[in-house]
Enzyme design. Structure first.
Site, PDB file in Angstrom:
ATOM      1  N   PRO A  36      -6.505 -72.997  51.077  1.00  0.00           N
ATOM      2  CA  PRO A  36      -6.993 -74.028  50.191  1.00  0.00           C
ATOM      3  C   PRO A  36      -6.996 -73.588  48.733  1.00  0.00           C
ATOM      4  CG  PRO A  36      -8.765 -73.004  51.425  1.00  0.00           C
ATOM      5  CD  PRO A  36      -7.591 -72.128  51.488  1.00  0.00           C
ATOM      6  N   GLU A  37      -6.534 -74.471  47.894  1.00  0.00           N
ATOM      7  CA  GLU A  37      -6.649 -74.305  46.460  1.00  0.00           C
ATOM      8  C   GLU A  37      -7.653 -75.356  45.975  1.00  0.00           C
ATOM      9  OE1 GLU A  37      -2.791 -73.997  44.578  1.00  0.00           O
ATOM     10  OE2 GLU A  37      -1.842 -73.434  46.454  1.00  0.00           O
TER      11      GLU A  37
ATOM     12  N   LYS B  45     -12.749 -71.888  44.220  1.00  0.00           N
ATOM     13  CA  LYS B  45     -12.354 -72.223  45.592  1.00  0.00           C
ATOM     14  C   LYS B  45     -13.495 -72.011  46.587  1.00  0.00           C
ATOM     15  CE  LYS B  45      -7.637 -70.817  44.423  1.00  0.00           C
ATOM     16  NZ  LYS B  45      -6.607 -69.781  44.623  1.00  0.00           N
TER      17      LYS B  45
ATOM     18  N   ARG C 188      -7.362 -66.369  60.518  1.00  0.00           N
ATOM     19  CA  ARG C 188      -7.058 -64.998  60.091  1.00  0.00           C
ATOM     20  C   ARG C 188      -8.278 -64.241  59.573  1.00  0.00           C
ATOM     21  NH1 ARG C 188      -1.865 -65.948  56.334  1.00  0.00           N
ATOM     22  NH2 ARG C 188      -1.895 -63.701  56.135  1.00  0.00           N
TER      23      ARG C 188
ATOM     24  N   ARG D 285       3.791 -62.854  45.842  1.00  0.00           N
ATOM     25  CA  ARG D 285       3.690 -64.221  46.358  1.00  0.00           C
ATOM     26  C   ARG D 285       5.035 -64.923  46.289  1.00  0.00           C
ATOM     27  NH1 ARG D 285      -1.504 -65.889  46.644  1.00  0.00           N
ATOM     28  NH2 ARG D 285      -0.618 -67.137  48.304  1.00  0.00           N
TER      29      ARG D 285
END
Length: 274
Positions: A2-3, A58, A114, A262
């Site tokens: 999520p951003e 966030k 995760r 990234r």
DNA sequence: ATGTTTGTTCCGAT
DNA sequence: CATCGGAACAAACA
């Protein structure tokens, strides 16, 4: 996953749907650790009424009647799911909250495949507030300040945008698309950015983040992000260059490259390095 | 099997 | 001592 747009969607919906409920019970999955520790967490949270749900960067913040705050960071694969009392088994449930009020009972689940996420009981939000740089959607952030922040680090613009202490709320997807719209090469060193670049980039960030909010977030092919009702976002249908093979503007072959660890997409023709 | 993945923190090199 | 880049954290999928 999520951003800012995804966390915004979750926090806003939670505020509408769980405010004024009391957390009458909670269960922490075996092996999972809430901070500072499970015993403290359960003791402070149990039987507290939820005053409101807010967001910083966030992080989702659940404010309790005893003035303690549950900070939830979803990491890469965290979810908040609001279920009815007798509903399906969800995967990767780490903490389960039973919520009750006059209207009935709900089950809130924090799930995390995760376990890069975290759940922390806070006494105050001041440390959190001080930790993060301004969000691009903050109207008080002007171009001068934005450029000054970016230039304070010796790194690429892509990396600077992902550094939450500088600018908060932006993640890999929205940074990638904003750089494309602003026609800035992601490996441009921040010291080489012009004032016009800063104008364009701030405008682009606001555009993609607000679109993301309007579209209730982005759900990728792995379906990891869903809202509190388990529904997918829609912004993935409006990506400019993230995950694309060809530039939507000039049809050039999109370059995919790892930048500062990234995966980054950019058009070598529309986004020239300076 | 190897390479991916929406994020953050910490360690080692400079 | 400060700063920066990259590995590590962990699980699932192509």
């Amino acid at each position: 996953m999520p951003e800012l747009p995804e966390v915004y969607t979750i926090a806003t919906d939670l505020n509408s749907y769980i405010k004024d409920y009391v957390i009458t019970d909670l269960r922490i999955a075996r092996g999972y650790i809430a901070l500072p520790d499970n015993d403290t967490f359960i003791k402070e949270v149990k039987n507290q009424k939820i005053e409101k749900v807010s967001r910083i960067a966030k992080n989702i913040l659940i404010h309790l009647e005893n003035k303690k705050i549950i900070q939830i960071h979803l990491g890469m694969t965290g979810r908040m799911l609001l279920r009815s009392p007798k509903q399906q088994a969800d995967k990767w449930v780490r903490i389960l909250f039973k919520l009750e009020n006059k209207l009935g009972t709900k089950i809130l689940k924090f799930c995390d495949m995760r376990t890069f996420g975290k759940v922390v009981l806070l006494k105050t939000t001041s440390t959190l507030k001080n930790k993060y740089g301004p969000e691009p959607v903050d109207e008080n952030l002007n171009t001068e300040r934005f450029l000054e922040i970016l230039k304070s680090k010796k790194t690429t613009i892509k990396n600077a945008l992902l550094t939450q202490e500088l600018i908060s709320g932006v993640g890999n997807i929205y940074a990638t698309d904003a750089l494309f719209i602003a026609k800035i090469h992601p490996e441009t060193l921040t010291k080489n950015l012009s004032y016009d670049d800063a104008i364009n980039l701030l405008k682009s960030l606001r555009k993609v983040l607000n679109e993301g909010i309007k579209n209730r977030g982005s759900t990728l092919s792995d379906k990891m992000y869903v809202d509190i009702f388990g529904r997918e976002g829609k912004h993935q249908n409006f990506f400019r260059i993230y995950s694309k093979n060809f530039c939507p503007t000039c049809k050039s072959k999109v370059v995919y490259k790892t930048i500062n660890g990234r995966g980054t997409y950019f058009c070598p023709s529309c986004q020239k390095k300076k």
